[in-house]
Design a protein around this motif. Structure first.
Motif: not given
Length: 981
Positions: A348-360
Motif C-alpha cells: 500500500t501507499f500511505r500519504a499523511t498530512i502531519l497536522t502537528d507540524e503544520i506551521d501557520y
C-alpha cells in the motif's frame, strides 16, 4: 513640546523576530481533551512489498511522485498531467491544481478585525478567503524541503544543498533503501515579501549601492542601474524629525483662530510623541517609509519585489531593517508550511498530512485541503473504467462519460455538514435536499485491468470525497479526498441570513519567541541590543487532534472492480478490528421496532393535560410478537423504542428507568422472561446523544453538559418540516421538545452508569440507535472536542460493551461503530441518485455481509412489496418493520407526525409476503460473503455469494432474457441458482 521621557533617555523596544521553523516553543494554555487512538491498521503485504516509490523533481518546474507496482508493471502517479500536459485544462486554475499535491483554501484576517474579537473566538464577516496550490506556491517558487525516509525510519535530506541552482542528490547509505519521502510544502509568502516597510536612510543608501542591473550579456548596465535606484526611491517617502516639526508649524498656521491653532498643535504634537515612542531612531536618523499605493495591487507588489531583487535583498536584510527602525508588524502576505509523508507500507501507499507540524500564523485558518487531487487520474485511453464513490450504499461514475449534465460529485463523509455543534443546524434554514449517508470513508477507480482503492484512514471525520468526470476543462477523471481541518460556522446578528459573522474554533497558545531588547545607555547615549526569550500568548485556529491520512491499495485483473475493492476493505476491517464471520442460521432474522411512550395531550373531565401515552404496553407487545409468528416469521428480534427515561422524548440517559405506563420494572422483567422462552431477543433503545426533557436532580445541567456551538450557545436541535424544509412550526407547542446535544465529555460517565443500571435485568442486548449516525463536536473553549475525538470515544465505549458481552444495534452504521455492532438497521440501500452516477451498487453490503446483520428502511416506509423483496435479495439484507398496538390516528395533534402507518394489524400480510420470500431465497447464505455483483442490463443485477449461489433481480416492468444463461427473469421478479437450495 514635551517629548515622552522614555523616548529620549531610556526605552525598551521588543521586536518579535521571524524565526525558522521549529525554533518556536508552543504550549496550549487550556487543558486538552484526550481521546483514544485510532486502532492500528492492517497493512497488506507488510514485509513483502511489491511497490517502490520515487520522485520526479526538477527545481522550479515539477514535482511528481511515482509508485511502481512490480506485480503488474503499472506506474501510478500523483500528477500524471506532467506526462500529458495537453490534457491538463483549458483554465489556468484547474491546470495548476492538476499539477499539485495540495490545494489549500484558507481564511485570513485581511482587515485586522479578528484581533478585536479574539477573546470570543470570532472572525468577522470581513475575513478574506483565498486559495493556494502546491505547484504554484511550492514547486515554482522553490519553497520545498524534500527528505528521504529510509527503511530504518531515519530522515535524510534529498539534496546535498537544496539552495543550489542545480542541486545534487544525496547518496543513499549502503544497506539502506528509500521507503518514502517527507515533503514540506511552503505556501504563500513563506519567506515574507522581500521589501522593507520602513528602513533608515543609512540602510537605504547601503542597499542602493548594491543595486546591479545586467544586460543580456551579463555586463553591468549603468543607465538601467540608475533607473532601478530611482524606481526603488520612488516607492518611499523620506521622513525626518525636523520635517515633522515643520509640518506641525505649517498645519498650525493654516488654522484661522487661536483656539483652533492651539487644538491643532496639541493634536499633532501628541501624534509626534507617539511616533517617536514607536520609532525613536527618528531622533538620530531619517527614515524611509513605503507609500501605501506601492503595494495596493498585486501588480504593484510584484514590481516592488522585483526592484528589491536587483540588490539582491535577503530575509536577513529585511529583519535587520525593521529591527533598526522598530517596525514590529509582520511584512509580506500570508504564509505557512504543510509537511506530508509519502510512504510505501507493504503493498500500500500511505500519504499523511502531519497536522502537528503544520506551521501557520494566528490570523490564518486552513479551511480545506484537497489532497492529491490529480492522483492517477484516468484519461481517454482508458476504455473500461469507472469511479466508485461511497454515496449511500455506493454508486459508479462512468469514466469519460458523454453525459455532461453533471461532471462533479462531492459528499461529506458521515454527515460532516450535519455536526450538531454547528449553529446553522438549530437555525431556521432549509434542510433540503436530502442526501443518503456516506458511512464508509473509501473510494476507488477502475482503469481497464487495473484499479486503485483508497481508504481514508485518519481524519475521515473531517473529510469530503470529491470526484470529477473528464469534461471540457480537463481530460482526466479524478477522485480524491478533501479535508476540512478547521470547521467554520455562521451566526447572524440580523433577521435573515444577509449579515453574519464567520467563526472557527481557536485555542490559546503560549509561545516562546526570541526577541531583540534594545536600550539606550544614559551616559554614552548609544543603543545596546541583546536577544532575550519572551513568552507570547496567541489565539490560533484549532486543527484536528489527528493526522490526515489516506492509504491506497492497487488491484489488478479480476480484482480490479468494485467487487474487488469491497473484498479488500472487508479483509482490512476483519484484520484491523478482529471481526469474525457470523454463525450460519436456518432462518433470516426479522427485526421489529416496537414503539412505547410518547408525550400526548389528552382530555380528562373536559380539561386537557399532558401525559406519557403508551403506544404499546408489554402485554400488547406480546400480542404483536405472536401475530408475527402466526404470519410466517421464524426468527424474531425486537427493538423497543421509547421504553425508558420518558419515552421518545427522552430525559438524560444517566440510568435505565422503565416507563411505568408500559408496565414498569416488574412488567419489563416478566416480558423479558416470556420473550426468552420464545427465543426472541429484546433490545431496549437508548439515545445517548440527546436530552429532550430536563428534570431536577437527574445529573444533567444544560449549561455544563451540553455541546457548545461555535456561536458560543448551547446546541439545541429543532427538527425540520418535511414539506418546507424549515424549522418545524410546532416548536411552540406544549408537547414539542427540542433536544439538547450531550457533550462527548459526558459519554464515559453515561455509558458506565447505563451499564450499571442495565445489569439488574440480565439482558445483554442493547440498541444505541443514534450513535450510528450522530456525530458532534463540542466547541467549549475550556476543552474543545472535535468530531474525530468524539468518534473514537464512541468506538471505545461500544468496544467495552461488546467485551462485556452485549449485542449492540445501531442505525445507519458510521464506520467507527461497525466493528462493535451485531446489527445495523436503516442501512442505506440506495445512493442519493446524483445525475453523474450511472447506477447504485451494494458496496457497503458487500463489505459487511457475513460479518454483521443489517436491514434497510422499515417495510412500512415503502409500500411497494415487490421492490422490498428485490432490494433485500440483491443486497443480502434482512427484513425490518416498525409497529405499535395503538391505531395510527393516535399521532393526530402530536409532534410525532413523522411516525405513521405503524399499527401492526395493517402490516401482517405484507410482512408475511416479504419475509417468506427473502427467507426462502437467501437464508442459507447469511454467513457467506458476497463475492461479486454486476449489472447485466439496465435495472438487472446479479449478486454472487462465496458458496456459488447467484441471485438475479429484474427491476424492469418487462421480462429480462439472458440467452447465455438460457433463462428468463420475469418483470419485477428474481431468479436464483446454486447454494444449498
Amino acid at each position: 513640546m514635551k517629548l515622552r521621557k522614555y523616548a529620549v533617555i531610556c526605552y525598551i523596544l521588543a521586536l518579535a523576530m521571524i524565526l525558522p521553523l521549529g525554533s518556536m516553543a508552543v504550549t496550549p494554555m487550556n487543558e486538552q481533551f484526550v481521546a483514544p487512538d485510532y486502532v492500528e491498521p492492517y497493512i497488506d503485504g507488510l514485509g513483502n512489498s511489491s511497490l517502490s516509490i520515487e520522485i520526479d523533481h526538477i527545481t522550479g518546474e515539477r514535482l511528481n511522485i511515482l509508485i511502481t507496482d512490480a506485480r503488474t508493471g503499472k506506474v501510478w502517479e500523483t500528477n500524471p498531467v506532467y506526462n500529458s500536459p495537453d490534457k491538463a485544462s483549458t483554465t489556468e486554475d484547474k491546470k495548476r491544481e492538476m499539477h499539485s499535491q495540495l490545494v489549500v483554501t484558507y481564511t485570513f484576517d485581511k482587515n485586522g478585525n479578528a484581533k478585536n474579537l479574539a477573546d470570543i473566538g470570532y472572525m468577522s464577516s470581513a475575513t478574506t478567503t483565498s486559495k493556494f496550490n502546491s505547484y504554484e506556491e511550492s514547486v515554482i517558487k522553490n519553497q520545498l524541503k524534500i527528505e528521504m525516509i529510509l527503511d530504518n525510519g531515519e530522515l535524510m535530506d534529498y539534496y546535498v544543498d537544496d539552495t543550489a541552482s542545480e542541486p545534487v542528490k544525496n547518496e543513499i547509505p549502503a544497506g539502506r533503501t528509500v521507503v518514502g519521502y517527507k515533503i514540506t510544502y511552503g505556501l504563500g509568502d513563506r519567506n515574507a515579501a522581500l521589501y522593507p516597510i520602513m528602513l533608515t536612510e543609512t540602510r537605504m543608501n547601503e542597499h542602493l549601492a548594491r543595486v546591479q542591473v545586467l544586460d543580456e550579456n551579463g555586463v553591468l548596465d549603468e543607465a538601467a542601474t540608475e533607473k532601478m535606484k530611482d524606481n526603488i526611491l520612488s516607492k518611499y517617502r523620506l521622513t525626518t524629525y525636523q520635517g515633522k516639526l515643520d509640518e506641525i508649524e505649517r498645519q498650525v498656521k493654516r488654522q484661522k483662530t487661536e483656539s483652533e491653532k492651539e487644538k491643532k498643535r496639541k493634536e499633532m504634537e501628541q501624534a509626534l510623541d507617539e511616533y517617536v515612542a514607536d520609532y525613536p531612531i527618528i531622533l538620530e536618523e531619517n527614515i524611509y517609509e513605503l507609500y501605501t499605493d506601492a503595494v495596493s495591487t498585486s501588480r504593484n507588489k510584484k514590481l516592488l519585489i522585483s526592484y528589491w531583487a536587483s540588490i539582491p535583498y535577503t530575509r536577513e536584510d529585511l529583519e535587520l531593517d525593521h529591527q533598526l527602525v522598530g517596525y514590529t508588524e509582520e511584512s509580506g502576505g500570508v504564509g505557512f508550511t504543510i509537511p506530508v509523508e509519502y510512504v510505501i507500507e507493504g503493498n500500500t501507499f500511505r500519504a499523511t498530512i502531519l497536522t502537528d507540524e503544520i506551521d501557520y500564523p494566528p490570523e490564518v485558518g486552513i479551511t480545506r485541503i484537497d489532497f492529491l487531487p490529480a492522483f492517477a487520474g484516468a484519461d481517454e485511453t482508458v476504455e473500461d473504467g469507472y469511479t466508485f464513490v461511497p454515496d449511500g450504499s455506493g454508486a459508479l461514475m462512468p469514466i469519460n462519460s458523454e453525459d455532461q449534465r453533471q461532471t462533479g460529485y462531492q459528499v461529506a463523509v458521515m454527515n460532516r455538514q450535519k455536526d450538531e455543534a454547528l449553529t446553522m443546524n438549530s437555525m431556521n434554514l432549509r434542510d433540503i435536499p436530502y442526501y443518503e449517508n456516506t458511512i464508509m470513508p473509501v473510494f476507488g477507480q477502475k482503469q481497464d485491468d487495473n484499479a486503485y482503492f483508497c481508504i481514508i484512514e485518519e481524519g475521515y471525520e473531517f473529510a469530503n470525497i470529491v470526484a470529477y468526470v473528464a469534461d471540457n476543462f480537463t481530460k482526466f477523471n479524478t477522485a480524491f479526498t478533501s479535508f476540512f481541518p478547521i470547521v467554520t460556522d455562521e451566526i447572524y446578528y440580523a433577521s435573515g441570513t444577509a449579515s453574519g459573522i464567520t467563526m472557527f474554533p481557536k485555542v490559546k497558545v503560549e509561545e516562546e519567541k526570541t526577541v531583540i531588547e534594545r536600550k539606550r545607555d544614559k551616559e554614552t547615549n548609544e543603543l545596546i541590543s541583546k536577544e532575550v526569550i519572551e513568552k507570547v500568548v496567541s489565539n490560533y485556529c484549532r486543527l484536528p487532534a489527528t493526522d490526515l491520512s489516506v492509504r491506497y491499495a492497487f488491484l489488478a485483473d479480476d480484482a480490479a472492480n468494485y467487487s474487488g475493492m469491497a473484498a479488500y476493505y472487508r479483509t482490512y476491517l476483519m484484520n484491523t478490528y478482529g471481526m469474525d464471520k457470523v454463525e450460519a442460521k436456518e432462518n433470516m432474522t426479522y427485526y421489529a421496532d416496537i414503539y412505547g411512550i410518547i408525550d400526548k395531550k389528552v382530555s380528562f373531565a373536559g380539561f386537557p393535560f399532558n401525559t406519557k401515552y403508551a403506544l404499546t404496553t408489554f402485554d400488547e407487545a406480546e400480542e404483536i410478537v405472536q401475530a408475527l409468528f402466526d404470519n410466517g416469521v421464524e426468527d424474531l428480534k425486537l427493538r423497543y423504542v421509547g421504553i425508558a427515561n420518558g419515552g421518545l422524548n427522552q430525559r438524560y440517559p444517566g440510568k435505565f428507568k422503565v416507563e411505568s405506563n408500559l408496565g414498569g420494572k416488574s412488567g419489563y422483567k416478566e416480558f423479558l422472561e416470556k420473550m426468552d422462552a420464545l427465543g426472541v431477543e429484546v433490545y431496549p433503545d437508548i439515545d445517548m446523544t440527546h436530552v429532550y426533557q430536563d428534570r431536577m436532580f437527574d445529573g444533567f445541567s444544560p449549561s455544563n453538559d451540553t455541546v457548545m456551538t461555535l456561536g458560543k450557545t448551547q446546541s439545541i436541535i429543532y427538527d425540520f418540516n418535511l414539506a418546507t424544509g424549515l424549522k418545524d412550526s410546532y416548536g411552540d407547542a406544549e408537547y414539542y421538545h427540542p433536544r439538547w446535544v450531550i457533550s462527548p465529555r459526558k459519554y464515559e460517565e453515561l455509558f458506565d452508569k447505563m451499564e450499571e443500571s442495565l445489569e439488574e435485568y440480565g439482558n445483554k442486548h442493547i440498541s444505541f440507535g443514534t450513535l450510528g449516525y450522530k456525530l458532534s463536536s463540542d466547541y467549549n473553549e475550556d476543552m474543545i472536542i472535535d468530531r474525530g475525538q468524539t468518534a473514537r470515544v464512541i468506538a471505545d465505549q461500544l468496544r467495552q460493551y461488546q467485551e462485556a458481552g452485549y449485542d449492540i444495534i445501531v442505525e445507519k452504521g458510521f464506520i467507527y461503530t461497525v466493528p462493535y455492532a451485531s446489527t445495523i438497521l436503516n442501512i442505506p440501500l440506495t445512493s442519493s441518485g446524483f445525475t453523474v452516477a450511472d447506477y447504485d451498487v451494494p458496496f457497503v453490503q458487500m463489505v459487511l455481509h457475513g460479518l454483521v446483520e443489517y436491514a434497510g428502511e422499515p417495510i412500512n416506509l415503502n409500500q411497494d412489496v415487490q421492490y422490498n423483496i428485490l432490494k433485500c435479495l440483491e443486497y443480502g439484507a434482512t427484513v425490518y418493520g416498525r409497529f405499535m398496538y395503538e391505531n395510527d390516528s393516535v399521532f393526530q395533534n402530536t409532534y410525532f407526525l413523522n411516525l405513521f402507518s405503524l399499527n401492526y394489524v395493517n402490516w401482517m400480510n405484507e410482512t408475511e409476503e416479504v419475509y417468506t420470500a427473502v427467507n426462502e431465497a437467501i437464508a442459507d447464505v447469511q454467513d457467506q460473503f458476497i463475492v461479486n455483483h454486476e449489472c447485466l442490463a439496465k435495472n438487472v443485477f446479479r449478486t454472487t455469494y462465496e458458496n456459488g449461489k447467484q441471485v438475479i433481480v429484474n427491476y424492469n416492468t418487462f421480462d429480462y432474457v439472458d440467452e447465455e444463461l438460457g433463462i428468463t427473469v420475469g418483470a419485477r421478479d428474481y431468479w436464483i441458482t446454486g447454494g444449498a437450495n
